[in-house]
Motif scaffolding. Structure first.
Motif, PDB file in Angstrom:
ATOM      1  N   UNK A  57       5.726  -0.297   2.160  1.00  0.00           N
ATOM      2  CA  UNK A  57       6.516  -1.485   1.829  1.00  0.00           C
ATOM      3  C   UNK A  57       7.086  -1.390   0.422  1.00  0.00           C
ATOM      4  N   UNK A  58       6.233  -1.462  -0.590  1.00  0.00           N
ATOM      5  CA  UNK A  58       6.608  -1.200  -1.996  1.00  0.00           C
ATOM      6  C   UNK A  58       5.331  -0.713  -2.657  1.00  0.00           C
ATOM      7  N   UNK A  62       0.785  -3.638  -0.902  1.00  0.00           N
ATOM      8  CA  UNK A  62      -0.323  -3.872   0.029  1.00  0.00           C
ATOM      9  C   UNK A  62      -1.639  -4.038  -0.755  1.00  0.00           C
ATOM     10  N   UNK A  65      -2.623  -7.341  -1.968  1.00  0.00           N
ATOM     11  CA  UNK A  65      -3.122  -8.320  -0.985  1.00  0.00           C
ATOM     12  C   UNK A  65      -4.511  -7.938  -0.480  1.00  0.00           C
ATOM     13  N   UNK A  94       2.917  -6.413  -9.108  1.00  0.00           N
ATOM     14  CA  UNK A  94       3.018  -7.116  -7.823  1.00  0.00           C
ATOM     15  C   UNK A  94       2.188  -8.400  -7.839  1.00  0.00           C
ATOM     16  N   UNK A 103      10.248   0.261 -10.351  1.00  0.00           N
ATOM     17  CA  UNK A 103      11.161   0.707  -9.300  1.00  0.00           C
ATOM     18  C   UNK A 103      11.169   2.238  -9.223  1.00  0.00           C
ATOM     19  N   UNK A 104      11.824   2.744  -8.181  1.00  0.00           N
ATOM     20  CA  UNK A 104      12.004   4.194  -8.024  1.00  0.00           C
ATOM     21  C   UNK A 104      12.627   4.780  -9.294  1.00  0.00           C
TER      22      UNK A 104
END
Lengths: 221, 80
Positions: A57-58, A62, A65, A94, A103-104
Motif C-alpha cells: 500500500x505505502x 500497514x 495499523x 504514517x 515518498x519514493x
C-alpha cells in the motif's frame, strides 16, 4: 536504560539496533512482536528499519495499523523517547507522530551508501552528544526516503529547530530542504532515514552513530 | 455492493514515477504526452446495501488506511 524494539513482519534491522543498544547501554532490549497490545516498561521505544509488510500500500502504512502501535503512539505522546530509523521513520510519519511523508526517491533508485549528515539540533535527548553543526558519516539504504511536507509544515519544522539531521553534501533522495531526520514538537520522537545502528561499532566500519545511543543511555539510565 | 477507489497524488506533489513513465512513452515514439501521474486503483465488495452508509464506510477506509491524505486524494465510485 530499558528499551523495547518493535518487530514487524519484514523488519530487518531489529537485531542490528538491539546489538547496538546492548553494546552501548549494557542492557538487552526487549523485542516486542507487533501483535502484542501493550509495551513492557521501557525508557526508549525503537521502530527499526526494514520493509514491514513488504511496503504494501505505502511504506509504513500497514505497520502503523499493527496492534502494538496504539500503545506506541500513546507512550510516545506521553513523552517516552521514541526512535524510528528508516522504515521506522516511515511508520512514525504514517502514525502522525511526525508530520509529512516519505515518498519514493526522486531519482527512483534504491540508494545504499554512506552519506555525510549535518547535525542541526544538538538539544534533543538523541543528539546532545554531537557537536553543533558537526558532520557525521552514516549509511542510508532506502527506496522511499524523499521527505515531503507542505511549505507551512517545513517552515514550522525549521523555525522550531526540529530538523535534527540534514544531508550535508548531496541529497540521495530528493527530500525537501535536504531533510534526513526530524523530531516532534516535544523533541521526544525522532525519525531519520540514515542508520546510526550500522555505525555504532568500529568493527562495522564507523562509530558516528554511537553518540546517539550513548546520549540516550546517559539520559535514560 | 462494489466500491471502486482511485487514489492519486495531490496536485503539486511531485510524481517521479509518473515522470519516468512519461519519458518512457516518449522514447517509444508517443509524442505530445505530458502530465503523466501514477495512482492506485482498489476495488472491494462490501456487505452494506445502503448507498449513503456504504459511502460513509468507504470514506472512513480511505481516511484511515487506503490513502495518505497528506499527499493523496481519493475518489470513490459505488456500484450496486
Amino acid at each position: 536504560m530499558r528499551s523495547a524494539v518493535i518487530v514487524f513482519p519484514a523488519s530487518n534491522c531489529d537485531r542490528d539496533v538491539a546489538v547496538a543498544i546492548e553494546k552501548i547501554s549494557g542492557v538487552k532490549p526487549r523485542m516486542v512482536w507487533h501483535k502484542e497490545t501493550a509495551l513492557p516498561d521501557a525508557d526508549l521505544i525503537v521502530l527499526p528499519g526494514g520493509f514491514s509488510y513488504g511496503d504494501y500500500l505505502r511504506c509504513g502504512a500497514m505497520a502503523n495499523r499493527s496492534p502494538i502501535m496504539k500503545d506506541v503512539v500513546a507512550k510516545a505522546k506521553a513523552g517516552t523517547p521514541t526512535l524510528g530509523i528508516c522504515n521506522g521513520f516511515q511508520i512514525l510519519a504514517e502514525s502522525g507522530l511526525l508530520p509529512g511523508v516519505l515518498m519514493r526517491n526522486a531519482n527512483l533508485h534504491f540508494v545504499c551508501r554512506t552519506m555525510p549528515l549535518r547535525v542541526e539540533n544538538t538539544d534533543t535527548v538523541f543528539t546532545r552528544k554531537y557537536g553543533d553543526g558537526e558532520t557525521i558519516e552514516v549509511p542510508v539504504a532506502h527506496h522511499d526516503g524523499n521527505y515531503h511536507a507542505d511549505a507551512e509544515t517545513l517552515d514550522r519544522l525549521e523555525g522550531e529547530g526540529r530538523v535534527a539531521f540534514r544531508y550535508a553534501n548531496d541529497n540521495p533522495n530528493g527530500s525537501q530542504r535536504d531533510i534526513a531526520g526530524i523530531v516532534n514538537q516535544s523533541g521526544n520522537v525522532l525519525g531519520l532515514m540514515p542508520h546510526p545502528e550500522r555505525v555504532a561499532d568500529a568493527a562495522l566500519g564507523g562509530t558516528d552513530g554511537a553518540p546517539l545511543f550513548e546520549a540516550l543511555t546517559e539520559a535514560l539510565s | 455492493m462494489k466500491a471502486h477507489i482511485h487514489i492519486t497524488l495531490k496536485k503539486g506533489v511531485l510524481d517521479p514515477e509518473g515522470k519516468a513513465i512519461g519519458n518512457a512513452l516518449g522514447s517509444l515514439g508517443f509524442d505530445g504526452v505530458d502530465g503523466v501521474r501514477k495512482g492506485k486503483y482498489i476495488t472491494l465488495d462490501i456487505a452494506e446495501a445502503d448507498e449513503d452508509k456504504a459511502l460513509k464506510q468507504v470514506t472512513q477506509m480511505c481516511e484511515k488506511l487506503l490513502a495518505n491524505t497528506v499527499i493523496e486524494d481519493y475518489a470513490i465510485k459505488l456500484e450496486a
